[in-house]
Motif scaffolding. Structure first.
Motif, PDB file in Angstrom:
ATOM      1  N   VAL A 136     -74.239 -73.899 -19.530  1.00  0.00           N
ATOM      2  CA  VAL A 136     -73.095 -73.452 -18.737  1.00  0.00           C
ATOM      3  C   VAL A 136     -73.529 -72.584 -17.563  1.00  0.00           C
ATOM      4  N   ARG A 137     -74.723 -71.980 -17.670  1.00  0.00           N
ATOM      5  CA  ARG A 137     -75.224 -71.148 -16.574  1.00  0.00           C
ATOM      6  C   ARG A 137     -75.533 -71.981 -15.334  1.00  0.00           C
ATOM      7  N   ARG A 138     -75.771 -73.258 -15.539  1.00  0.00           N
ATOM      8  CA  ARG A 138     -76.123 -74.116 -14.410  1.00  0.00           C
ATOM      9  C   ARG A 138     -74.908 -74.826 -13.825  1.00  0.00           C
ATOM     10  N   VAL A 139     -73.730 -74.521 -14.359  1.00  0.00           N
ATOM     11  CA  VAL A 139     -72.501 -75.118 -13.838  1.00  0.00           C
ATOM     12  C   VAL A 139     -72.045 -74.313 -12.615  1.00  0.00           C
ATOM     13  N   PRO A 140     -71.830 -74.938 -11.481  1.00  0.00           N
ATOM     14  CA  PRO A 140     -71.354 -74.195 -10.297  1.00  0.00           C
ATOM     15  C   PRO A 140     -70.038 -73.488 -10.593  1.00  0.00           C
ATOM     16  N   SER A 141     -69.849 -72.355  -9.954  1.00  0.00           N
ATOM     17  CA  SER A 141     -68.656 -71.549 -10.219  1.00  0.00           C
ATOM     18  C   SER A 141     -67.373 -72.304  -9.878  1.00  0.00           C
ATOM     19  N   GLU A 142     -67.428 -73.196  -8.871  1.00  0.00           N
ATOM     20  CA  GLU A 142     -66.241 -73.964  -8.502  1.00  0.00           C
ATOM     21  C   GLU A 142     -65.812 -74.885  -9.636  1.00  0.00           C
ATOM     22  N   ILE A 143     -66.790 -75.530 -10.283  1.00  0.00           N
ATOM     23  CA  ILE A 143     -66.474 -76.418 -11.402  1.00  0.00           C
ATOM     24  C   ILE A 143     -65.988 -75.601 -12.591  1.00  0.00           C
ATOM     25  N   ALA A 159     -81.848 -63.206 -27.057  1.00  0.00           N
ATOM     26  CA  ALA A 159     -80.498 -63.398 -26.520  1.00  0.00           C
ATOM     27  C   ALA A 159     -80.533 -63.639 -25.016  1.00  0.00           C
ATOM     28  N   LEU A 160     -81.400 -62.898 -24.310  1.00  0.00           N
ATOM     29  CA  LEU A 160     -81.508 -63.070 -22.868  1.00  0.00           C
ATOM     30  C   LEU A 160     -82.027 -64.459 -22.519  1.00  0.00           C
ATOM     31  N   LEU A 161     -83.042 -64.922 -23.248  1.00  0.00           N
ATOM     32  CA  LEU A 161     -83.612 -66.241 -22.967  1.00  0.00           C
ATOM     33  C   LEU A 161     -82.599 -67.339 -23.262  1.00  0.00           C
ATOM     34  N   ARG A 162     -81.857 -67.202 -24.355  1.00  0.00           N
ATOM     35  CA  ARG A 162     -80.823 -68.189 -24.665  1.00  0.00           C
ATOM     36  C   ARG A 162     -79.730 -68.184 -23.597  1.00  0.00           C
ATOM     37  N   ASN A 163     -79.427 -66.982 -23.114  1.00  0.00           N
ATOM     38  CA  ASN A 163     -78.405 -66.857 -22.074  1.00  0.00           C
ATOM     39  C   ASN A 163     -78.849 -67.565 -20.796  1.00  0.00           C
ATOM     40  N   VAL A 164     -80.123 -67.367 -20.432  1.00  0.00           N
ATOM     41  CA  VAL A 164     -80.649 -67.988 -19.216  1.00  0.00           C
ATOM     42  C   VAL A 164     -80.697 -69.506 -19.366  1.00  0.00           C
ATOM     43  N   LEU A 165     -81.042 -69.978 -20.557  1.00  0.00           N
ATOM     44  CA  LEU A 165     -81.198 -71.412 -20.790  1.00  0.00           C
ATOM     45  C   LEU A 165     -79.887 -72.123 -21.100  1.00  0.00           C
ATOM     46  N   ALA A 166     -78.795 -71.380 -21.288  1.00  0.00           N
ATOM     47  CA  ALA A 166     -77.513 -72.008 -21.631  1.00  0.00           C
ATOM     48  C   ALA A 166     -77.086 -72.976 -20.531  1.00  0.00           C
TER      49      ALA A 166
END
Length: 267
Positions: free
Chosen positions: A61-68, A52-59
């Motif tokens: 959406v995690r790479r989407v800037p908070s402003e977007i 679950a942690l690895l999937r969370n890191v690789l998702a």
């Protein structure tokens, strides 16, 4: 049948005959199996957490800037342009769902004041929001920070055994909203306006940012408002509102409650 033959079968049917010495032996085997199972379950749980942690890191959406992400949230929590979309849209539910997806989304949502600067409440469609503790309203509006506040309140009645409880909840909710009256930019209220007495009792100059007010009094035959005497006379809530440009007050049950208001004089 020997004990070894019993243990070699995947399924046992019929009665068993065990020797007295077999029972402690089987209990020891059972304890050993349970201990091994607990160990395997702990390992499986650990592997599942790691996955679950690895999937969370690789998702992605995690790479989407908070402003977007904030802009996406704001768009998702805005009703559509059609009248049907606006009527059916539940901004409270949509916003709360976003904020409950995960910790990161909750932090982003709470840090996006635009999400909390618009509040639409409907007594008929959302009666659960008016029951019990309504302190969530203050938390909602506080997250809007200093942004102008737009309100759309639907206080239309329907036949219900909970009318008194809902009326009390609506009054408490409106009082909580009026704690932020210095931020109210627009306010639309449709329904039984007697539920809005806390608004009508505000003193002069209580709504410095108010630009638009829309009041439509509509009460069913068993509603709470019976005549204009239910309203306080000489209502000054809208006086001293320097930005007020549009006032609409309609009475759909032919009660001249509009005579109770005092309006700002045009310059």
């Amino acid at each position: 049948m020997a004990l070894a033959q019993y243990l070699s079968k995947p399924r046992i049917e019929g009665p068993l005959w065990l020797n007295p010495v077999d029972i402690p032996f089987l209990r020891a085997r059972l304890l050993k199996a349970e201990t091994r199972l607990e160990s395997l379950e702990a390992q499986i749980s650990e592997v599942l957490d790691e996955r679950a942690l690895l999937r969370n890191v690789l998702a992605p959406v995690r790479r989407v800037p908070s402003e977007i992400l904030s802009n996406i949230f704001e768009h998702s929590c805005t009703p559509g342009t059609s009248i049907t979309d606006e009527i059916d849209f539940d901004v409270v539910r949509s916003t709360f769902v976003l904020a409950r997806v995960c910790v990161a989304w909750r932090k982003t949502a709470h840090a996006t004041p635009q999400l909390w600067s618009y509040l639409r409440l409907d007594l008929r469609r959302q009666p659960h929001l008016f029951k019990g503790d309504v302190s969530w309203v203050k938390e909602w509006l506080s997250r809007g920070r200093s942004l102008p506040l737009d309100l759309d309140l639907r206080f239309q009645w329907y036949h219900t055994l909970d009318k008194e409880d809902l009326a009390q909840g609506a009054a408490q909710m409106l009082e909580s909203i009026l704690d932020f009256r210095h931020r109210i930019r627009s306010c639309s209220i449709v329904g039984d306006l007697k539920l809005c007495l806390p608004l009508f009792r505000l003193p002069h100059s209580s709504l410095p940012e108010l630009k638009e007010i829309n009041l439509i009094h509509f009460s069913a035959t068993d509603g709470l408002v019976q005549d204009a005497r239910d309203f306080p006379s000489g209502i000054e809530a809208f006086l001293g509102a320097p930005k007020l440009r549009r006032v609409r007050i309609s009475d759909l049950v032919m009660i001249p409650c509009w005579n109770c208001w005092r309006y700002p004089q045009s310059s």
